[in-house]
Write a protein that holds these residues in place. Structure first.
Motif, PDB file in Angstrom:
ATOM      1  N   ALA A  30      23.789  48.448  43.526  1.00  0.00           N
ATOM      2  CA  ALA A  30      25.091  48.512  44.191  1.00  0.00           C
ATOM      3  C   ALA A  30      25.485  47.130  44.694  1.00  0.00           C
ATOM      4  CB  ALA A  30      25.041  49.503  45.348  1.00  0.00           C
ATOM      5  N   ASP A  31      26.745  46.809  44.502  1.00  0.00           N
ATOM      6  CA  ASP A  31      27.361  45.532  44.915  1.00  0.00           C
ATOM      7  C   ASP A  31      26.845  44.314  44.153  1.00  0.00           C
ATOM      8  OD1 ASP A  31      29.094  46.735  46.828  1.00  0.00           O
ATOM      9  OD2 ASP A  31      27.396  46.881  48.202  1.00  0.00           O
ATOM     10  N   GLN A  32      26.071  44.542  43.108  1.00  0.00           N
ATOM     11  CA  GLN A  32      25.604  43.427  42.279  1.00  0.00           C
ATOM     12  C   GLN A  32      26.659  43.116  41.221  1.00  0.00           C
ATOM     13  OE1 GLN A  32      21.749  44.068  40.532  1.00  0.00           O
ATOM     14  NE2 GLN A  32      21.863  42.242  39.257  1.00  0.00           N
ATOM     15  N   LYS A  33      26.852  41.841  40.963  1.00  0.00           N
ATOM     16  CA  LYS A  33      27.798  41.412  39.939  1.00  0.00           C
ATOM     17  C   LYS A  33      27.241  41.756  38.568  1.00  0.00           C
ATOM     18  CE  LYS A  33      30.522  37.612  38.261  1.00  0.00           C
ATOM     19  NZ  LYS A  33      31.006  36.297  38.374  1.00  0.00           N
ATOM     20  N   VAL A  34      28.109  42.277  37.687  1.00  0.00           N
ATOM     21  CA  VAL A  34      27.705  42.579  36.317  1.00  0.00           C
ATOM     22  C   VAL A  34      28.173  41.458  35.394  1.00  0.00           C
ATOM     23  CG1 VAL A  34      27.724  45.076  36.693  1.00  0.00           C
ATOM     24  CG2 VAL A  34      29.766  43.959  35.811  1.00  0.00           C
ATOM     25  N   PHE A  35      27.735  41.516  34.169  1.00  0.00           N
ATOM     26  CA  PHE A  35      28.117  40.518  33.181  1.00  0.00           C
ATOM     27  C   PHE A  35      29.635  40.482  33.024  1.00  0.00           C
ATOM     28  CE2 PHE A  35      23.963  42.198  31.904  1.00  0.00           C
ATOM     29  CZ  PHE A  35      23.219  41.031  31.880  1.00  0.00           C
ATOM     30  N   SER A  36      30.176  39.301  32.798  1.00  0.00           N
ATOM     31  CA  SER A  36      31.612  39.171  32.534  1.00  0.00           C
ATOM     32  C   SER A  36      31.893  39.571  31.085  1.00  0.00           C
ATOM     33  CB  SER A  36      32.073  37.742  32.757  1.00  0.00           C
ATOM     34  OG  SER A  36      31.607  36.906  31.710  1.00  0.00           O
ATOM     35  N   GLN A  37      33.161  39.771  30.784  1.00  0.00           N
ATOM     36  CA  GLN A  37      33.527  40.112  29.411  1.00  0.00           C
ATOM     37  C   GLN A  37      33.116  38.994  28.451  1.00  0.00           C
ATOM     38  OE1 GLN A  37      37.808  40.267  30.394  1.00  0.00           O
ATOM     39  NE2 GLN A  37      38.142  38.929  28.637  1.00  0.00           N
ATOM     40  N   ALA A  51      34.671  43.775  24.942  1.00  0.00           N
ATOM     41  CA  ALA A  51      33.779  43.816  26.101  1.00  0.00           C
ATOM     42  C   ALA A  51      34.559  44.197  27.352  1.00  0.00           C
ATOM     43  CB  ALA A  51      33.100  42.461  26.290  1.00  0.00           C
ATOM     44  N   ALA A  52      35.751  43.647  27.497  1.00  0.00           N
ATOM     45  CA  ALA A  52      36.592  43.961  28.656  1.00  0.00           C
ATOM     46  C   ALA A  52      36.948  45.442  28.680  1.00  0.00           C
ATOM     47  CB  ALA A  52      37.862  43.115  28.632  1.00  0.00           C
ATOM     48  N   LYS A  53      37.179  46.013  27.514  1.00  0.00           N
ATOM     49  CA  LYS A  53      37.517  47.439  27.435  1.00  0.00           C
ATOM     50  C   LYS A  53      36.361  48.294  27.964  1.00  0.00           C
ATOM     51  CE  LYS A  53      39.939  50.519  24.300  1.00  0.00           C
ATOM     52  NZ  LYS A  53      40.450  50.713  22.939  1.00  0.00           N
ATOM     53  N   GLY A  54      35.129  47.911  27.642  1.00  0.00           N
ATOM     54  CA  GLY A  54      33.951  48.629  28.155  1.00  0.00           C
ATOM     55  C   GLY A  54      33.835  48.500  29.660  1.00  0.00           C
ATOM     56  N   LEU A  55      34.066  47.310  30.177  1.00  0.00           N
ATOM     57  CA  LEU A  55      34.028  47.094  31.630  1.00  0.00           C
ATOM     58  C   LEU A  55      35.133  47.879  32.331  1.00  0.00           C
ATOM     59  CD1 LEU A  55      33.373  43.243  31.644  1.00  0.00           C
ATOM     60  CD2 LEU A  55      31.769  45.007  32.430  1.00  0.00           C
ATOM     61  N   ASN A  56      36.332  47.846  31.748  1.00  0.00           N
ATOM     62  CA  ASN A  56      37.462  48.553  32.355  1.00  0.00           C
ATOM     63  C   ASN A  56      37.268  50.064  32.339  1.00  0.00           C
ATOM     64  OD1 ASN A  56      38.930  46.283  33.133  1.00  0.00           O
ATOM     65  ND2 ASN A  56      39.841  46.081  31.101  1.00  0.00           N
ATOM     66  N   TYR A  65      33.713  47.979  40.318  1.00  0.00           N
ATOM     67  CA  TYR A  65      34.941  47.598  41.007  1.00  0.00           C
ATOM     68  C   TYR A  65      35.175  46.106  40.812  1.00  0.00           C
ATOM     69  CZ  TYR A  65      31.947  45.912  44.852  1.00  0.00           C
ATOM     70  OH  TYR A  65      31.017  45.260  45.601  1.00  0.00           O
ATOM     71  N   LYS A  66      36.436  45.734  40.867  1.00  0.00           N
ATOM     72  CA  LYS A  66      36.821  44.344  40.637  1.00  0.00           C
ATOM     73  C   LYS A  66      37.004  43.616  41.950  1.00  0.00           C
ATOM     74  CE  LYS A  66      39.472  45.519  36.518  1.00  0.00           C
ATOM     75  NZ  LYS A  66      40.771  45.486  35.842  1.00  0.00           N
ATOM     76  N   LYS A  67      36.526  42.383  41.988  1.00  0.00           N
ATOM     77  CA  LYS A  67      36.843  41.455  43.075  1.00  0.00           C
ATOM     78  C   LYS A  67      37.660  40.355  42.434  1.00  0.00           C
ATOM     79  CE  LYS A  67      32.976  41.911  46.299  1.00  0.00           C
ATOM     80  NZ  LYS A  67      31.871  41.185  46.937  1.00  0.00           N
ATOM     81  N   ARG A  68      38.893  40.276  42.845  1.00  0.00           N
ATOM     82  CA  ARG A  68      39.814  39.326  42.230  1.00  0.00           C
ATOM     83  C   ARG A  68      39.225  37.908  42.226  1.00  0.00           C
ATOM     84  NH1 ARG A  68      45.988  39.539  42.124  1.00  0.00           N
ATOM     85  NH2 ARG A  68      46.524  37.410  41.542  1.00  0.00           N
ATOM     86  N   GLY A  69      39.176  37.338  41.039  1.00  0.00           N
ATOM     87  CA  GLY A  69      38.681  35.976  40.891  1.00  0.00           C
ATOM     88  C   GLY A  69      37.165  35.855  40.841  1.00  0.00           C
ATOM     89  N   LEU A  70      36.462  36.956  41.107  1.00  0.00           N
ATOM     90  CA  LEU A  70      34.990  36.904  41.137  1.00  0.00           C
ATOM     91  C   LEU A  70      34.332  37.718  40.028  1.00  0.00           C
ATOM     92  CD1 LEU A  70      34.374  37.173  44.978  1.00  0.00           C
ATOM     93  CD2 LEU A  70      34.332  35.124  43.556  1.00  0.00           C
ATOM     94  N   GLY A  71      35.000  38.753  39.532  1.00  0.00           N
ATOM     95  CA  GLY A  71      34.431  39.562  38.469  1.00  0.00           C
ATOM     96  C   GLY A  71      34.272  41.021  38.863  1.00  0.00           C
ATOM     97  N   MET A  72      33.402  41.684  38.145  1.00  0.00           N
ATOM     98  CA  MET A  72      33.140  43.114  38.333  1.00  0.00           C
ATOM     99  C   MET A  72      31.786  43.297  39.013  1.00  0.00           C
ATOM    100  SD  MET A  72      35.262  45.386  36.611  1.00  0.00           S
ATOM    101  CE  MET A  72      36.368  45.397  35.230  1.00  0.00           C
ATOM    102  N   PHE A  73      31.733  44.326  39.860  1.00  0.00           N
ATOM    103  CA  PHE A  73      30.533  44.622  40.630  1.00  0.00           C
ATOM    104  C   PHE A  73      30.229  46.116  40.554  1.00  0.00           C
ATOM    105  CE2 PHE A  73      32.229  40.721  42.145  1.00  0.00           C
ATOM    106  CZ  PHE A  73      31.156  39.970  42.571  1.00  0.00           C
ATOM    107  N   VAL A  74      28.965  46.463  40.744  1.00  0.00           N
ATOM    108  CA  VAL A  74      28.526  47.860  40.737  1.00  0.00           C
ATOM    109  C   VAL A  74      28.956  48.506  42.046  1.00  0.00           C
ATOM    110  CG1 VAL A  74      26.523  49.400  40.609  1.00  0.00           C
ATOM    111  CG2 VAL A  74      26.542  47.260  39.303  1.00  0.00           C
TER     112      VAL A  74
END
Length: 127
Positions: A30-37, A51-56, A65-74
């Motif tokens: 939880a709250d860990q950053k995942v790989f970018s697209q 890859a972005a489609k899978g993340l989305n 969840y997305k953090k604007r400018g930082l990426g996706m997180f669990v």
């Protein structure tokens, strides 16, 4: 993970399922950053849009969840969301298929239950 490009399952779904497995296995917390697209695209030699489609897909399900400018997180509820989804969709679908096949083969309810119990016991013996 190796992507199956011959599969009928879209690559973006395979990416999403791999990330779900990583969360369930505890490799992503939880709250860990995942790989970018772009990281995923580089890792699997795929288009970044795929890859972005899978993340989305996972973000739409609130697994990420997305953090604007930082990426996706669990998300903090990711594991529970995945477990519920797999129980309610995947497992029920498999059970439905098994029941339908057992009817076609005239397998009785008690016979089918015995088969499931035997498989469960066999699985326990292998752990």
């Amino acid at each position: 993970m190796i992507l199956d490009t011959d599969s009928t399952k879209p690559i973006y779904v395979q990416i999403a399922e791999w990330l779900e497995a990583e969360i369930l296995n505890g490799n992503l917390q939880a709250d860990q950053k995942v790989f970018s697209q772009y990281q995923l695209a580089d890792m699997y030699n795929i288009n970044p849009a795929t890859a972005a489609k899978g993340l989305n897909l996972l973000a739409e399900e609130n697994t990420l969840y997305k953090k604007r400018g930082l990426g996706m997180f669990v998300s903090k509820d990711a594991k529970e969301i995945i477990l519920q989804k797999r129980k309610n969709q995947t497992l029920k679908g498999l059970v439905r298929e098994v029941v339908m096949e057992s009817r076609r083969l005239s397998v009785s309810e008690s016979e089918l239950i015995d088969m499931v119990k035997a498989e469960l016991r066999e699985g326990e013996d292998q752990t």
